[in-house]
Write an enzyme that holds these catalytic residues in place. Sequence first.
Site, PDB file in Angstrom:
ATOM      1  CG  ASP A  28      -2.066   0.954   1.101  1.00 27.75           C
ATOM      2  OD1 ASP A  28      -2.353   1.393  -0.038  1.00 27.75           O
ATOM      3  OD2 ASP A  28      -2.673   1.295   2.138  1.00 27.75           O
ATOM      4  NE  ARG A  41      -4.448   6.542  -7.261  1.00 27.07           N
ATOM      5  CZ  ARG A  41      -4.315   6.429  -5.936  1.00 27.07           C
ATOM      6  NH1 ARG A  41      -4.078   7.495  -5.193  1.00 27.07           N
ATOM      7  NH2 ARG A  41      -4.424   5.250  -5.359  1.00 27.07           N
ATOM      8  CG  HIS A  45      -0.507   1.607  -9.166  1.00 27.90           C
ATOM      9  ND1 HIS A  45      -0.699   1.361  -7.827  1.00 27.90           N
ATOM     10  CD2 HIS A  45      -1.588   2.346  -9.573  1.00 27.90           C
ATOM     11  CE1 HIS A  45      -1.854   1.916  -7.439  1.00 27.90           C
ATOM     12  NE2 HIS A  45      -2.394   2.526  -8.485  1.00 27.90           N
ATOM     13  CB  THR A  74     -13.097  -8.210  -3.730  1.00 29.06           C
ATOM     14  OG1 THR A  74     -12.943  -8.033  -2.308  1.00 29.06           O
ATOM     15  CG2 THR A  74     -12.722  -9.646  -4.070  1.00 29.06           C
ATOM     16  CD1 TRP A  77     -13.258  -5.781  -8.335  1.00 29.80           C
ATOM     17  CD2 TRP A  77     -12.618  -5.155 -10.388  1.00 29.80           C
ATOM     18  NE1 TRP A  77     -12.649  -6.861  -8.947  1.00 29.80           N
ATOM     19  CE2 TRP A  77     -12.251  -6.511 -10.203  1.00 29.80           C
ATOM     20  CE3 TRP A  77     -12.309  -4.540 -11.615  1.00 29.80           C
ATOM     21  CZ2 TRP A  77     -11.591  -7.262 -11.186  1.00 29.80           C
ATOM     22  CZ3 TRP A  77     -11.654  -5.292 -12.582  1.00 29.80           C
ATOM     23  CH2 TRP A  77     -11.303  -6.626 -12.379  1.00 29.80           C
ATOM     24  NE  ARG A  79      -7.792   1.781  -5.282  1.00 31.00           N
ATOM     25  CZ  ARG A  79      -6.581   1.869  -4.759  1.00 31.00           C
ATOM     26  NH1 ARG A  79      -5.559   2.197  -5.528  1.00 31.00           N
ATOM     27  NH2 ARG A  79      -6.393   1.625  -3.480  1.00 31.00           N
ATOM     28  CG  LEU A 139       9.479 -16.852  -2.341  1.00 28.31           C
ATOM     29  CD1 LEU A 139       9.400 -16.731  -0.827  1.00 28.31           C
ATOM     30  CD2 LEU A 139       9.744 -15.486  -2.956  1.00 28.31           C
ATOM     31  NE  ARG A 196      -2.621  -1.215   4.811  1.00 25.89           N
ATOM     32  CZ  ARG A 196      -3.853  -1.238   4.397  1.00 25.89           C
ATOM     33  NH1 ARG A 196      -4.705  -2.049   4.938  1.00 25.89           N
ATOM     34  NH2 ARG A 196      -4.267  -0.449   3.419  1.00 25.89           N
ATOM     35  CB  SER A 204      -7.530  -3.395   3.335  1.00 22.35           C
ATOM     36  OG  SER A 204      -7.207  -2.163   3.932  1.00 22.35           O
TER      37      SER A 204
HETATM   38  C1  IPE Z   1      -5.223  -2.664   0.165  1.00 21.61           C
HETATM   39  O1  IPE Z   1      -4.958  -1.335  -0.095  1.00 21.61           O
HETATM   40  C2  IPE Z   1      -5.264  -3.445  -1.112  1.00 21.61           C
HETATM   41  C3  IPE Z   1      -3.990  -3.636  -1.781  1.00 21.61           C
HETATM   42  C4  IPE Z   1      -2.838  -3.193  -1.395  1.00 21.61           C
HETATM   43  C5  IPE Z   1      -4.066  -4.429  -2.985  1.00 21.61           C
HETATM   44  P1  IPE Z   1      -6.138  -0.267  -0.261  1.00 21.61           P
HETATM   45  O2  IPE Z   1      -5.500   1.033  -0.536  1.00 21.61           O
HETATM   46  O3  IPE Z   1      -7.110  -0.760  -1.284  1.00 21.61           O
HETATM   47  O4  IPE Z   1      -6.827  -0.305   1.156  1.00 21.61           O
HETATM   48  P2  IPE Z   1      -7.735   0.779   1.882  1.00 21.61           P
HETATM   49  O5  IPE Z   1      -8.797   1.190   0.927  1.00 21.61           O
HETATM   50  O6  IPE Z   1      -6.834   1.930   2.233  1.00 21.61           O
HETATM   51  O7  IPE Z   1      -8.235   0.102   3.105  1.00 21.61           O
HETATM   52  C1  IPE Z   2      -1.744   0.105  -3.272  1.00 20.54           C
HETATM   53  O1  IPE Z   2      -1.475   1.454  -3.381  1.00 20.54           O
HETATM   54  C2  IPE Z   2      -1.935  -0.546  -4.601  1.00 20.54           C
HETATM   55  C3  IPE Z   2      -3.266  -1.099  -4.817  1.00 20.54           C
HETATM   56  C4  IPE Z   2      -4.307  -0.949  -4.065  1.00 20.54           C
HETATM   57  C5  IPE Z   2      -3.438  -1.884  -6.011  1.00 20.54           C
HETATM   58  P1  IPE Z   2      -2.642   2.514  -3.382  1.00 20.54           P
HETATM   59  O2  IPE Z   2      -3.042   2.781  -4.802  1.00 20.54           O
HETATM   60  O3  IPE Z   2      -3.735   2.105  -2.494  1.00 20.54           O
HETATM   61  O4  IPE Z   2      -1.900   3.779  -2.815  1.00 20.54           O
HETATM   62  P2  IPE Z   2      -2.510   4.861  -1.835  1.00 20.54           P
HETATM   63  O5  IPE Z   2      -3.010   4.129  -0.631  1.00 20.54           O
HETATM   64  O6  IPE Z   2      -3.598   5.555  -2.577  1.00 20.54           O
HETATM   65  O7  IPE Z   2      -1.349   5.746  -1.523  1.00 20.54           O
HETATM   66 MG    MG Z   3      -4.108   2.413  -0.532  1.00 26.30          MG
END
Ligand code: IPE
Ligand code: IPE
Ligand code: MG
Length: 250
Positions: A28, A41, A45, A74, A77, A79, A139, A196, A204
């Site tokens: 995250d 963004r 990634h 799950t 989606w 976003r 691994l 985390r 999450s």
């Molecule tokens: C958790 O991160 C999911 C992944 C890292 C794939 P999110 O960014 O989606 O979690 P929330 O919304 O902050 O809880």
């Molecule tokens: C985690 O990073 C990646 C995924 C959820 C796929 P985020 O995209 O949630 O990054 P922040 O939390 O917005 O910084």
């Molecule tokens: Mg996030």
Amino acid sequence: MQLFKRKPKNHGVDADRKLPVHIAVIMDGNGRWAARRGLPRKAGHREGANTLKRLVKECNAIGIKYLTAYAFSTENWNRPREEVDALMDLLLEFLRNAEKELAGTNIRILVIGDTGRLSDEIQKEIERVVVNTSVNTGLNLVIALNYGSRCEIVSAAARIARDARDGRIDPEKVDERLFSSYLYTREIPDPDLVIRPSGEYRLSNFLLWQSSYSEFWFSDVLWPDFTKEHLYQAIRDFQNRNRRFGGLQR
Ligand code: IPE
Ligand code: IPE
Ligand code: MG
């Protein structure tokens, strides 16, 4: 001829104490990492995917047996379409290049989650990579894709109910072990350590069942900035924890 294999530096990890067998990471903070740099963004990634590749090799080198990476939930989606598309493109790229990138590492790739909702192209790549790496003994990299614990648990309960109705299992015999065998993780040990980053203190919807007795490690560092030093810090902290599993201190 090389007589001695160079030992990896131990980074203060206590060789007499157990390494976690299974580390799970919630990758995250990619979006915030990009925003701080005035980047889109998806640049975050991409950098996050690079962090994962580095970490996978590091974990493999020190003898971690399982690394689970939460890549898409799950709920992700929800976003904007553009971001979901960018994540799916990156995923496809990661899977296509996986064997080349991991050549010679003996890493096996597994996927957990409701993969049926992913594009046919991605599903084909998953199948290919999983089959092609299935004989590897290093691994196990477990990628959580369209993964959600509630979805996993509900789907297990539904299949158990159907199997009981159809006489394939005896409802009286439903216990924790049987329930676990209906989860995506049936052949994967529970995580010892869940990491985390990004300053959030929540799961999450990640490995709710499996992390019942996991140790948790949180950090403010954003995932693209996560280095092997953070990994070693997490492992050192893990080694200093006292896991009691409801019993008494040993
Ligand atoms: C958790 O991160 C999911 C992944 C890292 C794939 P999110 O960014 O989606 O979690 P929330 O919304 O902050 O809880
Ligand atoms: C985690 O990073 C990646 C995924 C959820 C796929 P985020 O995209 O949630 O990054 P922040 O939390 O917005 O910084
Ligand atoms: Mg996030």
